[in-house]
Scaffold this motif. Structure first.
Motif, PDB file in Angstrom:
ATOM      1  N   ASP A  26      24.168 -45.998  46.414  1.00  0.00           N
ATOM      2  CA  ASP A  26      23.098 -44.744  46.747  1.00  0.00           C
ATOM      3  C   ASP A  26      22.723 -44.041  45.614  1.00  0.00           C
ATOM      4  O   ASP A  26      23.192 -43.865  44.667  1.00  0.00           O
ATOM      5  CB  ASP A  26      23.697 -43.951  48.121  1.00  0.00           C
ATOM      6  N   ASN A  40      23.337 -36.695  49.533  1.00  0.00           N
ATOM      7  CA  ASN A  40      22.912 -38.075  49.347  1.00  0.00           C
ATOM      8  C   ASN A  40      21.366 -38.154  49.526  1.00  0.00           C
ATOM      9  O   ASN A  40      20.989 -37.864  50.702  1.00  0.00           O
ATOM     10  CB  ASN A  40      23.610 -39.099  50.262  1.00  0.00           C
ATOM     11  N   LYS A  43      20.269 -43.301  51.019  1.00  0.00           N
ATOM     12  CA  LYS A  43      21.260 -44.209  51.606  1.00  0.00           C
ATOM     13  C   LYS A  43      20.662 -45.864  51.743  1.00  0.00           C
ATOM     14  O   LYS A  43      19.766 -45.948  52.600  1.00  0.00           O
ATOM     15  CB  LYS A  43      21.756 -43.741  53.058  1.00  0.00           C
TER      16      LYS A  43
END
Length: 229
Positions: A26, A40, A43
């Protein structure tokens, strides 16, 4: 695995590829000063249409205002450039290239209109320019030499890149070392830079004032960072 870090234009953030979530590779956003991972931002497992990210031999690039990030991947066996809105952690545009095989190291022009990248087409690596406004692609080099790792100069006039065109002899398949070169956007000329002849010279990165280039060389047997004025 944490690889291919890219510093934001204001120097505050880093985006990098990581397997820290275990299930996939990711994209993560981190504070450049403290190293703390903020979030993040992409993803892979939630974007199942994107079959693969180019992360071993490629990094992405921030746009000039630091709001978007472009990276390369593949979908349905063909390369795609994905443009990510960093704040919203959402891909806002996907650009597909059905005639190319793989795309590496996209780099944004200082005015934000163009993206230059290295790509494999018909088994050869060349430089390509994509116009975000007109949705058109132009091939900048077309030869049997390797042209990889482009980096746009701060004034937008030149592209530093890695090539073996000055060392490889195609007539007898004598492969030479990687060296550094400049591609002039205005007249399409290519000139060699004075790097080390006894080793590979890779990953050129411009200083903010455009007066020097940092790069990696193993001319003494070990990879180190050098500055070329």
């Amino acid at each position: 695995m944490n690889i291919s870090p890219v510093l934001s234009p204001d120097g505050k953030y880093i985006i990098f590829f990581s397997s820290k979530d275990l299930f996939s590779i990711d994209l993560f956003l981190a504070d450049a000063k403290t190293g703390k991972v903020i979030k993040n931002v992409f993803k892979t497992e939630l974007n199942t249409h994107l079959q693969n990210l180019e992360f071993i031999n490629s990094a992405g690039a921030w746009n000039p205002d630091g709001k978007e990030f472009v990276f390369s991947g593949t979908t349905k066996g063909r390369p795609v450039l994905s443009i990510l809105n960093v704040d919203k952690t959402k891909v806002t545009r996907e650009i597909r290239f059905p005639k190319l095989a793989e795309i590496f190291n996209p780099t944004w022009s200082p005015d934000g209109r163009y993206i230059i990248f290295s790509a494999l087409a018909n088994g050869l690596s060349n430089l390509f320019l994509y116009d975000l406004q007109t949705d058109s692609t132009k091939q900048l080099t077309d030869d049997a030499y390797a042209e990889i790792q482009p980096a746009w100069s701060p004034d937008g006039k030149e592209i530093a890149f890695v090539t073996d065109r000055f060392t490889t002899k195609l007539s007898d398949l004598d492969l030479g070392n990687y060296g550094l070169a400049l591609y002039n956007i205005q007249n399409d000329s290519i000139t060699a830079l004075k790097d080390f002849s006894d080793g590979k010279n890779i990953n050129p990165q411009w200083a903010p004032d455009g007066k020097s280039i940092y790069f990696i060389s193993d001319h003494n047997g070990i990879d180190n960072i050098y500055k070329l004025d």
